[in-house]
Design a protein around this motif. Structure first.
Motif, PDB file in Angstrom:
ATOM      1  N   VAL A 115     -96.464  26.148 -80.531  1.00 43.47           N
ATOM      2  CA  VAL A 115     -96.066  25.950 -81.929  1.00 43.47           C
ATOM      3  C   VAL A 115     -94.646  25.397 -81.921  1.00 43.47           C
ATOM      4  O   VAL A 115     -93.783  25.882 -81.193  1.00 43.47           O
ATOM      5  CB  VAL A 115     -96.123  27.265 -82.727  1.00 43.47           C
ATOM      6  N   LEU A 116     -94.404  24.382 -82.749  1.00 41.36           N
ATOM      7  CA  LEU A 116     -93.102  23.738 -82.762  1.00 41.36           C
ATOM      8  C   LEU A 116     -91.997  24.711 -83.164  1.00 41.36           C
ATOM      9  O   LEU A 116     -92.072  25.343 -84.228  1.00 41.36           O
ATOM     10  CB  LEU A 116     -93.096  22.561 -83.743  1.00 41.36           C
ATOM     11  N   PRO A 117     -90.930  24.854 -82.348  1.00 39.79           N
ATOM     12  CA  PRO A 117     -89.772  25.640 -82.769  1.00 39.79           C
ATOM     13  C   PRO A 117     -89.038  24.929 -83.901  1.00 39.79           C
ATOM     14  O   PRO A 117     -89.081  23.691 -84.030  1.00 39.79           O
ATOM     15  CB  PRO A 117     -88.915  25.715 -81.499  1.00 39.79           C
ATOM     16  N   ASP A 118     -88.322  25.690 -84.706  1.00 42.12           N
ATOM     17  CA  ASP A 118     -87.608  25.112 -85.849  1.00 42.12           C
ATOM     18  C   ASP A 118     -86.539  24.108 -85.413  1.00 42.12           C
ATOM     19  O   ASP A 118     -86.286  23.127 -86.110  1.00 42.12           O
ATOM     20  CB  ASP A 118     -86.964  26.231 -86.675  1.00 42.12           C
ATOM     21  N   ASP A 161     -85.039  14.450 -75.430  1.00 44.55           N
ATOM     22  CA  ASP A 161     -83.603  14.593 -75.199  1.00 44.55           C
ATOM     23  C   ASP A 161     -83.069  15.838 -75.915  1.00 44.55           C
ATOM     24  O   ASP A 161     -82.272  16.602 -75.362  1.00 44.55           O
ATOM     25  CB  ASP A 161     -82.879  13.333 -75.682  1.00 44.55           C
ATOM     26  N   ARG A 162     -83.543  16.058 -77.153  1.00 42.93           N
ATOM     27  CA  ARG A 162     -83.123  17.240 -77.913  1.00 42.93           C
ATOM     28  C   ARG A 162     -83.613  18.533 -77.246  1.00 42.93           C
ATOM     29  O   ARG A 162     -82.877  19.526 -77.168  1.00 42.93           O
ATOM     30  CB  ARG A 162     -83.690  17.163 -79.336  1.00 42.93           C
ATOM     31  N   ILE A 163     -84.818  18.526 -76.702  1.00 44.59           N
ATOM     32  CA  ILE A 163     -85.362  19.707 -76.026  1.00 44.59           C
ATOM     33  C   ILE A 163     -84.536  20.038 -74.782  1.00 44.59           C
ATOM     34  O   ILE A 163     -84.178  21.195 -74.535  1.00 44.59           O
ATOM     35  CB  ILE A 163     -86.838  19.479 -75.650  1.00 44.59           C
ATOM     36  N   ALA A 164     -84.230  19.002 -73.978  1.00 44.88           N
ATOM     37  CA  ALA A 164     -83.466  19.228 -72.749  1.00 44.88           C
ATOM     38  C   ALA A 164     -82.083  19.784 -73.056  1.00 44.88           C
ATOM     39  O   ALA A 164     -81.594  20.692 -72.365  1.00 44.88           O
ATOM     40  CB  ALA A 164     -83.371  17.928 -71.957  1.00 44.88           C
ATOM     41  N   LYS A 165     -81.436  19.262 -74.100  1.00 52.09           N
ATOM     42  CA  LYS A 165     -80.099  19.759 -74.449  1.00 52.09           C
ATOM     43  C   LYS A 165     -80.143  21.168 -75.021  1.00 52.09           C
ATOM     44  O   LYS A 165     -79.242  21.972 -74.788  1.00 52.09           O
ATOM     45  CB  LYS A 165     -79.444  18.797 -75.439  1.00 52.09           C
ATOM     46  N   GLU A 166     -81.210  21.500 -75.754  1.00 50.69           N
ATOM     47  CA  GLU A 166     -81.356  22.853 -76.293  1.00 50.69           C
ATOM     48  C   GLU A 166     -81.509  23.874 -75.172  1.00 50.69           C
ATOM     49  O   GLU A 166     -81.018  25.009 -75.268  1.00 50.69           O
ATOM     50  CB  GLU A 166     -82.573  22.912 -77.220  1.00 50.69           C
ATOM     51  N   SER A 167     -82.156  23.452 -74.088  1.00 46.77           N
ATOM     52  CA  SER A 167     -82.390  24.397 -72.987  1.00 46.77           C
ATOM     53  C   SER A 167     -81.088  24.836 -72.317  1.00 46.77           C
ATOM     54  O   SER A 167     -81.054  25.881 -71.656  1.00 46.77           O
ATOM     55  CB  SER A 167     -83.323  23.770 -71.941  1.00 46.77           C
ATOM     56  N   LEU A 168     -80.011  24.076 -72.496  1.00 46.58           N
ATOM     57  CA  LEU A 168     -78.724  24.469 -71.918  1.00 46.58           C
ATOM     58  C   LEU A 168     -78.188  25.753 -72.543  1.00 46.58           C
ATOM     59  O   LEU A 168     -77.329  26.415 -71.951  1.00 46.58           O
ATOM     60  CB  LEU A 168     -77.701  23.336 -72.107  1.00 46.58           C
ATOM     61  N   SER A 169     -78.707  26.116 -73.722  1.00 43.44           N
ATOM     62  CA  SER A 169     -78.239  27.334 -74.390  1.00 43.44           C
ATOM     63  C   SER A 169     -79.007  28.578 -73.950  1.00 43.44           C
ATOM     64  O   SER A 169     -78.663  29.691 -74.350  1.00 43.44           O
ATOM     65  CB  SER A 169     -78.354  27.182 -75.911  1.00 43.44           C
ATOM     66  N   PHE A 170     -80.058  28.410 -73.130  1.00 45.52           N
ATOM     67  CA  PHE A 170     -80.850  29.559 -72.694  1.00 45.52           C
ATOM     68  C   PHE A 170     -80.005  30.445 -71.778  1.00 45.52           C
ATOM     69  O   PHE A 170     -79.162  29.967 -71.019  1.00 45.52           O
ATOM     70  CB  PHE A 170     -82.115  29.110 -71.962  1.00 45.52           C
ATOM     71  N   SER A 217     -87.422  18.772 -87.099  1.00 42.27           N
ATOM     72  CA  SER A 217     -86.903  17.594 -87.802  1.00 42.27           C
ATOM     73  C   SER A 217     -86.913  16.359 -86.918  1.00 42.27           C
ATOM     74  O   SER A 217     -87.127  15.241 -87.386  1.00 42.27           O
ATOM     75  CB  SER A 217     -85.486  17.873 -88.307  1.00 42.27           C
ATOM     76  N   TYR A 218     -86.706  16.530 -85.601  1.00 39.51           N
ATOM     77  CA  TYR A 218     -86.695  15.390 -84.679  1.00 39.51           C
ATOM     78  C   TYR A 218     -88.101  14.816 -84.524  1.00 39.51           C
ATOM     79  O   TYR A 218     -88.287  13.592 -84.476  1.00 39.51           O
ATOM     80  CB  TYR A 218     -86.134  15.822 -83.318  1.00 39.51           C
ATOM     81  N   VAL A 219     -89.085  15.688 -84.434  1.00 35.65           N
ATOM     82  CA  VAL A 219     -90.469  15.219 -84.311  1.00 35.65           C
ATOM     83  C   VAL A 219     -90.905  14.491 -85.576  1.00 35.65           C
ATOM     84  O   VAL A 219     -91.516  13.418 -85.517  1.00 35.65           O
ATOM     85  CB  VAL A 219     -91.406  16.406 -84.015  1.00 35.65           C
ATOM     86  N   GLU A 220     -90.582  15.056 -86.740  1.00 32.61           N
ATOM     87  CA  GLU A 220     -90.954  14.421 -88.006  1.00 32.61           C
ATOM     88  C   GLU A 220     -90.281  13.065 -88.162  1.00 32.61           C
ATOM     89  O   GLU A 220     -90.914  12.104 -88.620  1.00 32.61           O
ATOM     90  CB  GLU A 220     -90.577  15.348 -89.168  1.00 32.61           C
ATOM     91  N   ALA A 221     -89.002  12.986 -87.792  1.00 29.55           N
ATOM     92  CA  ALA A 221     -88.294  11.715 -87.907  1.00 29.55           C
ATOM     93  C   ALA A 221     -88.905  10.672 -86.980  1.00 29.55           C
ATOM     94  O   ALA A 221     -89.052   9.500 -87.344  1.00 29.55           O
ATOM     95  CB  ALA A 221     -86.812  11.915 -87.581  1.00 29.55           C
ATOM     96  N   GLU A 222     -89.301  11.083 -85.781  1.00 31.98           N
ATOM     97  CA  GLU A 222     -89.877  10.134 -84.826  1.00 31.98           C
ATOM     98  C   GLU A 222     -91.255   9.661 -85.288  1.00 31.98           C
ATOM     99  O   GLU A 222     -91.626   8.502 -85.077  1.00 31.98           O
ATOM    100  CB  GLU A 222     -89.974  10.796 -83.452  1.00 31.98           C
TER     101      GLU A 222
END
Length: 803
Positions: free
Chosen positions: A788-791, A769-778, A795-800
């Motif tokens: 490689v994990l983007p910054d 969900d975070r990835i899809a919403k981030e793509s709206l800023s492209f 935090s979302y991956v680590e929390a999950e």
């Protein structure tokens, strides 16, 4: 005179009717043999008498004989043309008594005569019955015999017929949701079956039905026993000393809840939605259900050779043969297509697969409601103009194996608004076909209901078929239909404003009553306005009610002005608060008290009218509060709300989409992880805005599949929080809007060695969900892949992983 075993008790006998009570084979019913008034101007008195009998007759009732009247002018052949208005009183009597025609066979024009050497035939003889009688004798039928010694056809009424095969199907009951243990049972069942990917959705639903059936046998959720117990307790509470008013109020509140559950059951079973909420008319729903059940039964069919068929198997074969012959007729097909052209053009749209069969300029494939072809191009240089004319099919505008638009070509040929409309369309692929979808349904499938709605609400409105006969009452009607009242009260208020109440003045004007005077004010004509506002009794009710006097201190002689003042009383007197909502209920109780006086001789005091109106309002408000409460949430422990890794040798790909009506773009994303929670790849991409949120979820799924094919993974679990997307891919659902894309995904999935589809709740899909919403800023539509994990997602991956 009567056969042995038949008990007849005569209730009334005169030259117009013989009314008896019959007991036959253990069944009791009323029978009225009718000879209608020959003089047309005097028939109204007889219909009024039958109407009064019908109002007090709650048991099975059958009427048969010569009514000397038509239901409508179509029941007459030859002679002078009858006006429809001349039959209205007879129809109103049948409706008010709840009478329905039973099955008639034979030649139904039961009377003939010679008028000026012209043969005149009419249907004057018939048999009608109420729903209680029809349920008692569901196989009853009336046969018209030959006219031999009379100008009338004799009627033979047969009460018994073939016994129908009984069946018991599973029916969902909305009351179960409010029964203790039901929601927990469903939550446990579906949480246990969520992990079962081998069973189809239909198999799971069948298992769910068995679980509910077992629960029904254990818990007996019917309201009947509860209602009876509460009635005994309320009766005891009214005689209890010392008197406890709070206990009585609580018991009545509980009883109202059980009545509501019973009403919901019969409302659902009767399939009538007009009385959806707030009407304790269970008797109405019950009668409707019984009547529908009786009418829906096909007793026999007659084939083209005149043979009668009665059994279930025979009926099925006759019906199948008839419709096969009907639809084989080319004339019927062409005529239907011709008549439906406007309707089809309004709602049909081509869904692009490979674009090979869709003409760019002629076929309806862009926009919607109605869809159309491309109607304009840019001003092109001479060289490009010839090339543009050679473009015929949508496939000429597509690149990348049929999955992407050639945006450079689109921008060079078409205006910006056309390019925007085209780019919003998500394509199938070169191996998929174009298909059609119906834009006025969620699943893209045409239905008679949606077609009728389009014809009446869209096409007819556009044609402007409208006639203005009086100054607009729209403001009053708007206040009525938008008021916070049950449909029953809203319809009653509409009838008041439309002067459709059967008050004495209206009945007298229509020659249905001898006197139009008010029962309480003999010197005044009983109009709607008089009954509700200016009658001495009505004025007393308003005087002791919580509603302040109208502007000027008295009600006017104009129903529209008085009704409008009442409907906006909450605006005129804001200090009243919720009590201002009692006004419509006072009108309803005034009408009810008038009917009690006229038909039952029962006088209701003004204080009682106000008290009952307030109780009605409070009961409705209580029901609305109950309906507005969200359903109980399932047990949180049953909800699978975290991401779980796959087994070794497998990888798991989570997919999601981001869509908003306010945005000009949408986003899709996916992330691939192994059994050790290690992120292998993730993808993010911006797309042009689509018309539907589900389309974004499907497109995100397809891009993830394409990406993993190129990355050469073989054993994959695809996980999504969109159950609809998974159902469409599995084939458990069909949606014509997305058929080419779904077809492409299904073919792509066959390239993997092994694939599983899994559903997760939104809480278990947070990273995607975070990835899809981030793509709206492209800033562009180019897809982006990360090894490689983007910054912004670490935090979302680590929390999950820590959950």
């Amino acid at each position: 005179m009567w056969r042995e075993g038949v008990d007849i008790r005569i209730l009334e006998s005169n030259k117009r009717m013989i009314d008896v009570k019959v007991c036959w084979q253990g069944k009791d019913f009323f029978l009225t043999c009718v000879y209608g008034e020959p003089v047309q101007s005097e028939r109204g008195d007889f219909w009024e008498k039958l109407s009064r009998i019908g109002l007090d007759r709650n048991h099975a009732w059958m009427l048969t004989g010569d009514f000397n009247e038509l239901v409508d002018p179509s029941e007459k052949l030859g002679g002078a043309v009858r006006r429809d208005s001349s039959c209205r009183e007879f129809r109103q009597m049948l409706t008010s008594c709840g009478l329905w025609e039973i099955k008639h066979i034979g030649y139904q024009y039961s009377w003939f005569g010679n008028r000026n050497d012209e043969l005149v035939q009419c249907r004057l003889d018939r048999t009608v019955a109420n729903s209680a009688w029809i349920e008692l004798f569901p196989q009853a039928q009336t046969t018209y015999l030959q006219k031999i010694c009379s100008d009338h056809s004799p009627l033979i009424n047969s009460l018994m017929g073939m016994n129908w095969k009984s069946w018991a199907g599973f029916k969902y009951d909305k009351r179960w949701v409010h029964r203790e243990g039901f929601t927990d049972l469903m939550a446990r069942f579906w949480s246990q079956t969520a992990a079962n990917t081998e069973s189809s959705m239909m198999e799971k639903i069948a298992s769910c039905r068995k679980e509910i059936s077992q629960w029904k046998r254990r818990c007996k959720p019917s309201s009947a026993v509860r209602i009876q117990e509460l009635q005994f307790r309320i009766d005891a509470a009214t005689r209890q000393i010392p008197f406890n008013p709070q206990l009585l109020k609580d018991l009545r509140k509980e009883l109202n809840h059980e009545y509501y559950q019973e009403e919901q059951f019969w409302s659902q079973k009767s399939r009538v939605t007009w009385f959806n909420e707030g009407d304790k008319n269970t008797k109405f729903f019950h009668a409707t259900t019984k009547n529908r059940r009786a009418q829906n039964r096909i007793q026999k069919l007659i084939d083209d050779d005149g043979n009668e068929w009665l059994t279930d198997a025979q009926l099925g074969k006759v019906a199948e043969a008839y419709f096969r012959k009907l639809f084989a007729s080319e004339d019927i097909g062409y005529q239907s297509i011709h008549e439906a052209q406007d309707l089809i053009k309004q709602g049909i749209r081509v869904v692009i697969g490979n674009g090979a069969s869709t003409n760019i300029w002629k076929d309806p494939w862009i926009s919607s409601k109605p869809a159309k072809g491309v109607l304009s191009t840019r001003m092109l240089p001479q060289g490009l103009h010839h090339s543009a004319l050679n473009l015929s099919f949508v496939k000429d505008l597509i690149v990348d194996q049929g999955r992407e638009w050639n945006l450079e070509l689109l921008r060079s040929l078409f205006p910006e608004e056309v390019v925007s409309s085209i780019s919003q369309i998500r394509l199938g692929a070169c191996n998929t076909k174009d298909c059609f979808a119906w834009d006025y349904s969620l699943d893209g499938q045409y239905s008679v209901k949606s077609g009728y709605w389009v014809q009446m609400q869209v096409i007819r409105q556009e044609r402007g078929i409208r006639e203005v006969l009086q100054p607009s009452l729209s403001p009053i009607y708007h206040q009525i239909w938008s008021s916070d009242n049950p449909p029953k009260i809203q319809h009653f208020l509409w009838r008041c404003v439309s002067n459709c109440l059967s008050v004495a003045g209206n009945l007298y004007h229509r020659h249905l009553a001898r006197d139009g005077a008010c029962a309480r004010c003999p010197n005044h004509v009983e109009s709607v306005n008089h009954l509700l506002f200016t009658c001495s009794f009505a004025r007393l009710v308003w005087a002791i009610s919580p509603i302040p006097a109208p502007p000027g201190g008295e009600w006017t002689n104009f129903i529209y002005q008085n009704m409008y003042s009442l409907l906006i009383s909450n605006q005129l007197y804001p200090y009243l608060g919720g009590i201002s909502k009692v006004a419509p209920w006072l009108l309803w109780r005034l009408w009810k008290s008038r009917n009690d006086l006229i038909f039952k001789g029962k006088e209701v005091h003004a204080q009682e009218v106000v008290k009952r109106a307030i109780e009605d309002m409070e009961e409705w408000s209580m029901r609305q509060e109950k309906l507005s409460k969200p359903p109980p949430a399932p047990i949180s422990g049953n909800r699978r709300a975290k991401w779980s890794p796959p087994h070794s040798s497998w990888v798991k790909c989570n997919v999601d989409g981001a869509w908003s009506k306010e945005s000009l773009r949408c986003g899709i994303g996916w992330i691939l992880r192994d059994h050790e929670n290690q992120v292998l790849w993730l993808g993010a991409r911006t797309l042009p805005m689509t018309s539907k949120a589900l389309e974004v979820e499907i497109e995100g799924f397809r891009w993830a599949v394409l990406s993993l094919i190129r990355l050469n993974y073989r054993r994959i679990i695809f996980e999504s929080d969109s159950q609809q997307t998974l159902n469409l891919i599995r084939g458990d659902m069909v949606n014509s809007h997305f058929s080419p894309i779904i077809q492409d995904i299904q073919q792509l999935l066959q390239r993997f060695e092994e694939v599983k589809l899994s559903f997760t709740f939104r809480e278990g899909n947070g990273v995607t969900d975070r990835i899809a919403k981030e793509s709206l800023s492209f800033q562009n539509y180019d897809p982006k892949l990360y090894s490689v994990l983007p910054d912004w997602v670490k935090s979302y991956v680590e929390a999950e992983n820590c959950i």
